[in-house]
Design an enzyme around this catalytic site. Structure first.
Site: not given
Lengths: 371, 371
Positions: B90, B190, B192, B212, B282, B284
């Site tokens: 990170y 998600s 968020v 998805r 993000g 993913m």
């Protein structure tokens, strides 16, 4: 004063299906009005390959209206956007039939009684896209024209409204740059790229210029350095640790200018300061801009786009901004700090040769029609 | 009040090599102080796979300083960023040895004489990343803590500082949205994403939610609609002409929220209004964001990024903005308009099970350590 440079190129982009409304263009009719020796123009009545659809024809000159201006065109370049417009693939199309050409310079022959800002003898350039500049003479509404000083070289005036204006705006409108700051750009030997180098140099802003590798690279580097470039690097060098050496003497750029797309852009973006802005104004590689998500999240880079035509539309009533830009550019030209790109001058009759040359990949010189 | 949802997930990004300075963390020492029953904590002394480097150890509780707060932790989630921090990948790392965990809620046991804003019994959450929340008790400087009301569910408080705050900020900071406006987001299920749906709904902003495709899609759609989603579409549907039907009743979005990257993002971007903004928080799909240059040039879309940790850093002294956000979120929670994501509660001792579950792809539920 003009230098011949290889690879002078303008933004070329893969365009989406056309949805925009057509541009404001003066109406065009071929072979209909009788009075006097008729002007010639490169007309197209349908969209298609320029060589197939463009025809050199006698044009009618409509009666001079109250706020109209009769202009004798002097010179007009062939830009990639002109080609795309004739092909029908540009997001902005003129109503057909149309005269080709969006840029150029002309001399005022006569003005309607309601015209106040222009007089015979003045030089004018298009205020917007869609004028149809590839003609010997035309009558245009005054609002479609911008006066430029007659003491700058004709080739500078003919190529002023697209590339130098784009360079001026992308340097001015996205990041507040101060002398000593730096800018990175790819396609640095394009028309806009060369103008960026010169305008930035005149403002004390340092430029890091990315070009494609080529056999005569040292010559190109020398040419761009002579224009005022601080650093010239190849796309391959962007990936190398030696890039760090540049940042010993030059601060990391707050602004990146992109007219390429694809990998070159991703590599260039790596060198941008956190919170810096990348402005895309062209896409010569015909590949999308690719950005790792980490650049957005952890470095807070900002990505924007720029299109001179849109700027003009949004500033049509903002005479002050337009005048300030034109004044600044003409002053640079007069001082020799901003030169026209390399040009090949071609008589209107030889337009087919000029079109062909302009559509070759890696064009080395801008084709200018003499009118 | 809590719903079990599949696919609840948090931003996960491919990170660049670590360069950032370490975070401010309270010093940690294991097995050294004698006084009283010692607290337990999940400690790591080197970076690596969490299962290999994390150890449940007795921790020292340092002497309570003038401006320190002694906190009994209640619950703390396992987020992807916690894992990446332990792995050392990170862009923000705690000095070693460190206690894992960046989010959670605790109850104040005692305060130093210089502490004015907190009292025993108050609930607190971390003001910043790096607190080390996976422990039963700890002594922290007051400035590293934020008071939250004790009348909200403990799981809401434990998961408040990352996902709901991110959702709040991305909705507030990039486009000025008015009731009736719309937002499009991918990864809509998600953590968020769910918070975005709920906060937008409470503000009268419509959401177009991209997920998805999956076998139980109708169930997911139903769940997101129950949360307040206006439209739920699959990534495949983004490409289809049927998308137009949505825009008969809902205006095109001015804001797009991206936590996926890759193709999904490019497709989503197509539906953004001209001059609209896409915010990436993000990635993913572990693929870059890809944007056709025409979107920048002809549609003037703007691309930005957001990282809650950076926002906190920049607003560390802006108590007003922080308080306004926390108040707004807690009010929504109290009114039942903002719920915690689906959670699996795991006793601290079973941390290995929780870690394993949290690192599986397509995690269906957030793992919460009970402390």
């Amino acid at each position: 004063m003009l230098r011949l440079v290889r690879g002078a190129r303008s933004p070329r982009v893969r365009t989406p299906p056309v949805r925009s409304p057509p541009v404001r263009s003066p109406p065009v009719r071929a072979r209909s009005a009788p009075a006097g020796p008729r002007p010639l123009g490169l007309l197209y009545e349908r969209h298609g390959e320029p060589a197939a659809v463009l025809q050199l024809k006698d044009l009618e000159v409509p009666k001079l209206g109250d706020r109209d201006v009769h202009v004798k065109m002097l010179a007009a370049p062939i830009n990639p956007a002109d080609i795309n417009m004739i092909q029908g693939t540009y997001p902005l199309l003129s109503p057909l039939p149309a005269v080709g050409g969006n840029e150029g310079v002309g001399e005022v022959l006569e003005v309607g009684p309601g015209v106040t800002a222009l007089r015979p003898g003045d030089w004018v350039i298009p205020a917007d896209a869609g004028l149809g500049t590839w003609r010997t003479r035309g009558v245009f509404p005054e609002e479609l024209l911008l006066k430029v000083p007659g003491d700058i070289p004709v080739l500078c005036a003919a190529t002023l409204s697209v590339n130098p204006c784009t360079a001026f705006r992308v340097l001015a409108d996205f990041e507040r740059l101060a002398p000593g700051d730096s800018v990175i750009q790819n396609g640095a030997n394009s028309g806009v790229g060369q103008a960026v180098i010169q305008i930035a140099r005149a403002s004390g802003i340092r430029t890091i210029n990315v070009v494609r590798d080529r056999p005569d690279l040292p010559k190109l580097v020398e040419r761009l350095m002579a224009l005022g470039a601080d650093h010239v690097v190849t796309e391959e060098m962007l990936r190398k640790p030696e890039m760090k050496d540049i940042f010993k003497s030059t601060p990391r750029p707050r602004l990146a200018l992109n007219c390429v797309g694809g990998k070159s852009t991703t590599e260039m973006l790596r060198h941008l300061q956190p919170k810096g802005t990348m402005v895309t104004y062209g896409g010569m590689a015909k590949q999308p801009v690719m950005v790792p998500v980490s650049a957005f999240i952890f470095r807070d880079v900002r990505l924007r786009g720029f299109w001179m035509t849109q700027w003009r539309k949004e500033h049509a009533r903002d005479q002050q901004s337009v005048a300030a830009m034109m004044d600044a550019l003409c002053q640079l030209i007069r001082r020799g700090q901003l030169t026209a790109p390399a040009c090949t001058q071609v008589p209107l009759q030889d337009y087919r040769t000029a079109l062909e040359a302009s559509m070759k990949p890696f064009v080395s010189s801008k084709q200018i029609l003499l009118l």
